[in-house]
Design a protein around this motif. Structure first.
Motif, short mmCIF file in Angstrom:
data_model
loop_
_atom_site.label_atom_id
_atom_site.label_comp_id
_atom_site.label_asym_id
_atom_site.label_seq_id
_atom_site.Cartn_x
_atom_site.Cartn_y
_atom_site.Cartn_z
N SER A 1 160.12 62.06 30.91
CA SER A 1 160.77 63.34 31.19
C SER A 1 161.61 63.85 30.02
CB SER A 1 161.65 63.23 32.43
OG SER A 1 162.77 62.40 32.19
N TYR A 2 161.50 65.16 29.79
CA TYR A 2 162.30 65.87 28.79
C TYR A 2 162.82 67.15 29.43
CZ TYR A 2 160.36 62.88 25.09
OH TYR A 2 160.01 61.81 24.29
N GLY A 3 163.88 67.70 28.83
CA GLY A 3 164.38 69.00 29.27
C GLY A 3 165.30 68.96 30.45
N LEU A 4 165.70 67.76 30.90
CA LEU A 4 166.56 67.65 32.08
C LEU A 4 167.99 68.04 31.77
CD1 LEU A 4 166.77 66.80 35.07
CD2 LEU A 4 167.25 64.49 34.29
N ILE A 5 168.47 67.61 30.61
CA ILE A 5 169.86 67.87 30.25
C ILE A 5 169.95 68.01 28.74
CG2 ILE A 5 170.42 65.40 30.14
CD1 ILE A 5 173.20 66.07 31.21
N ARG A 6 170.77 68.94 28.28
CA ARG A 6 170.93 69.14 26.85
C ARG A 6 171.76 68.02 26.25
NH1 ARG A 6 172.57 75.51 27.19
NH2 ARG A 6 170.55 76.29 27.84
N ASN A 7 171.68 67.90 24.94
CA ASN A 7 172.45 66.91 24.20
C ASN A 7 172.19 65.49 24.69
OD1 ASN A 7 173.81 69.12 22.88
ND2 ASN A 7 175.07 69.31 24.71
N LYS B 1 154.26 53.40 34.54
CA LYS B 1 153.66 52.15 34.97
C LYS B 1 152.24 51.99 34.43
CE LYS B 1 152.47 49.57 39.19
NZ LYS B 1 152.48 49.60 40.68
N HIS B 2 151.50 53.09 34.37
CA HIS B 2 150.12 53.04 33.88
C HIS B 2 150.02 53.10 32.35
CE1 HIS B 2 149.17 53.81 38.11
NE2 HIS B 2 147.92 53.48 37.84
N GLY B 3 151.16 53.26 31.69
CA GLY B 3 151.17 53.25 30.24
C GLY B 3 150.60 54.48 29.58
N TYR B 4 150.63 55.63 30.27
CA TYR B 4 150.10 56.85 29.67
C TYR B 4 151.01 57.35 28.56
CZ TYR B 4 146.65 57.32 33.41
OH TYR B 4 145.60 57.11 34.26
N ARG B 5 150.40 57.85 27.46
CA ARG B 5 151.17 58.51 26.41
C ARG B 5 151.34 59.95 26.86
NH1 ARG B 5 146.97 54.96 25.63
NH2 ARG B 5 145.76 56.70 24.81
N ALA B 6 152.33 60.18 27.69
CA ALA B 6 152.51 61.47 28.33
C ALA B 6 153.93 61.98 28.15
CB ALA B 6 152.16 61.38 29.82
N ILE B 7 154.05 63.30 28.21
CA ILE B 7 155.34 63.98 28.13
C ILE B 7 155.38 65.00 29.26
CG2 ILE B 7 156.79 65.55 26.78
CD1 ILE B 7 155.41 64.40 24.26
N ARG B 8 156.47 65.01 30.00
CA ARG B 8 156.69 66.06 31.01
C ARG B 8 157.95 66.83 30.62
NH1 ARG B 8 160.01 66.95 35.03
NH2 ARG B 8 160.76 64.81 35.20
N TYR B 9 157.77 68.11 30.30
CA TYR B 9 158.93 68.96 30.04
C TYR B 9 159.08 69.90 31.23
CZ TYR B 9 162.43 71.65 27.60
OH TYR B 9 163.62 72.25 27.26
N VAL B 10 159.95 69.54 32.13
CA VAL B 10 160.17 70.23 33.41
C VAL B 10 158.85 70.21 34.19
CG1 VAL B 10 161.16 72.23 34.58
CG2 VAL B 10 161.95 71.63 32.29
N ASP B 11 158.06 71.31 34.19
CA ASP B 11 156.80 71.31 34.94
C ASP B 11 155.58 71.37 34.02
OD1 ASP B 11 157.46 73.88 34.16
OD2 ASP B 11 156.55 74.85 35.89
N ASP C 1 162.90 67.37 20.79
CA ASP C 1 162.50 65.95 20.89
C ASP C 1 161.10 65.82 21.48
OD1 ASP C 1 165.00 64.90 19.94
OD2 ASP C 1 165.85 65.43 21.88
N ALA C 2 160.80 66.65 22.48
CA ALA C 2 159.47 66.61 23.10
C ALA C 2 158.39 67.02 22.10
CB ALA C 2 159.44 67.53 24.33
N ARG C 3 158.69 68.03 21.31
CA ARG C 3 157.72 68.47 20.30
C ARG C 3 157.48 67.38 19.26
NH1 ARG C 3 160.60 74.35 19.56
NH2 ARG C 3 159.42 75.53 21.13
N VAL C 4 158.56 66.74 18.80
CA VAL C 4 158.42 65.68 17.79
C VAL C 4 157.60 64.52 18.35
CG1 VAL C 4 159.70 63.91 16.51
CG2 VAL C 4 160.51 66.27 16.51
N GLN C 5 157.86 64.15 19.60
CA GLN C 5 157.10 63.07 20.23
C GLN C 5 155.63 63.44 20.37
OE1 GLN C 5 156.89 60.03 20.52
NE2 GLN C 5 157.78 59.30 22.44
N SER C 6 155.37 64.72 20.65
CA SER C 6 153.97 65.15 20.81
C SER C 6 153.20 64.99 19.49
CB SER C 6 153.91 66.61 21.28
OG SER C 6 154.31 67.51 20.25
N ILE C 7 153.86 65.23 18.36
CA ILE C 7 153.22 65.03 17.06
C ILE C 7 152.92 63.56 16.84
CG2 ILE C 7 153.60 65.15 14.56
CD1 ILE C 7 152.90 67.81 15.76
#
Length: 399
Positions: free
Chosen positions: A111-117, A228-238, A124-130
């Motif tokens: 999860s990303y985007g839940l709280i600032r700072n 748990k399944h080890g997916y290389r995934a990012i969730r930014y809100v929805d 951070d989500a964009r950097v991880q996506s790269i």
């Protein structure tokens, strides 16, 4: 011993909130009270006192101001803006909740985007996506259809009560779940929000600082399953993006994700369907994510870029404000015009910070800002515009 409510809204903690959020709030839109961040700061001691008095009583948030942003696919995305004071209250709540969010699994590796700072921001989500795409070149991308408009309020109330241990904060969090739109920029705002599928009493309003927290409450268990399944995934809100080594793996993930979301009575679009945001990107294709593209560079690695279409849209939006009618509709008059355009431009430049072609955005914004300023002044002065001499033009900032 002070409870969570007293601690969150101590004068010292309100000062901390303002230190981190004040600059953004001074540049952002006001709420239904038409009180800007700059106006709030002028009487900040009194404003903090009023906040502390409100949260100690029978708290009720102010209504929300609706801003309609046209979508490329048609229709509008409705951003619901609280008053500056109510945004301060929500930020203070999130700061106090933060340790609990980590312990209860809302802040996790997905999860990303839940709280600032919190090192889980959009940047951070964009950097991880790269990082992920440079390792796994196939991309699966989806977002949950009409997510905020369909979130069951009773489930959020129940999960807030169970997951968040600071009971003294429940009296503030729950009223924000039920906050409704009470005004809008557009004269026809009531019809616009209805056509957008927003109805009183259903869902929660997107645009509040607490909105991503409400999303996290609903999707926490999905995050755990993906971890748990080890997916290389990012969730930014929805928004959900995942990275794989083949098209077959993307298709398998699509089936898996649909099954899990169906358990929550949520859905995503069909891959390849018209207007669907669910897509599979081949290694050579630029993948859209959070307003940018994850695209191949000349070196053969992936980088963040602002798409040509996005650059054109931003330029068109700024240029479109070179109209007296458009500015008056947003309650912008000549004394505020320069500051309004500067704040808007600064927001775009900050939002796309980190893009490899950020210089192109700087040029586009600068060019269209000047065009909007010239057009607005020309329209306001009418035939007298051509009578301006060089000094007068320089004074007006259009030379």
């Amino acid at each position: 011993m002070a409870n969570a409510l007293d601690n969150a809204f101590s004068r010292a903690n309100l000062e901390i909130v303002w230190r981190y959020e004040g600059r953004r709030l001074r540049k952002s839109c006001f709420g239904i009270d038409r009180k800007s961040g700059n106006k709030f700061q002028e009487n900040i001691a009194s404003e903090f006192h009023q906040i502390r008095e409100r949260i100690r009583g029978n708290f009720k948030p102010k209504g929300l101001l609706a801003i309609a942003k046209p979508k490329d696919t048609g229709g509008n995305r409705i951003i619901c803006v609280p008053t500056v004071a109510d945004r301060i209250i929500q930020f203070a709540i999130l700061n106090e909740l933060r340790p609990a969010l980590e312990r209860r699994g809302l802040l996790n590796s997905i999860s990303y985007g839940l709280i600032r700072n919190s090192s889980r921001t959009v940047g951070d989500a964009r950097v991880q996506s790269i990082r992920f795409r440079n390792e796994h070149k196939w991309v699966y991308k989806a977002d949950i259809e009409k997510f905020f408009d369909n979130i069951p309020r009773d489930i959020i109330v129940e999960r807030s009560s169970k997951i968040i241990p600071q009971r003294s904060l429940h009296k503030l969090i729950i009223p924000f779940i039920h906050t409704e739109i009470e005004d809008g920029f557009d004269p026809d705002w009531k019809n616009i929000i209805e056509k957008s599928g927003i109805f009183s009493g259903k869902g929660v309003r997107q645009g509040m600082p607490l909105s991503p927290y409400f999303a996290g409450l609903i999707l926490r268990d999905l995050d755990k399953i993906l971890e748990k399944h080890g997916y290389r995934a990012i969730r930014y809100v929805d928004d959900i993006i995942a990275f794989f080594d083949s098209e077959e793996e993307c298709s398998a993930f699509d089936r898996f994700l649909r099954s899990e979301l169906d358990k929550l009575s949520l859905s995503i679009g069909i891959i390849g369907a018209k207007n669907s945001k669910t897509r599979v990107y081949k290694p050579e294709e630029a993948a859209e994510f959070l307003g940018m593209e994850i695209a191949l560079s000349q070196s053969g690695n992936y980088e963040l870029r602002i798409s040509d279409k996005c650059l054109q849209n931003i330029g068109a939006k700024i240029a479109g404000l070179g109209s007296v009618d458009a500015l008056l509709q947003k309650r912008v008059t000549l004394p505020r015009l320069g500051g309004f355009l500067d704040a808007l431009s600064s927001g775009y430049l900050q939002a796309y910070k980190g893009a490899a072609n950020h210089g192109e955005l700087v040029h586009e914004v600068s060019t269209m800002k000047r065009a909007a300023l010239v057009n607005a002044i020309e329209e306001a002065l009418g035939r007298h515009f051509t009578d301006l001499d060089k000094k007068q033009r320089r004074f007006l900032g259009i030379e």
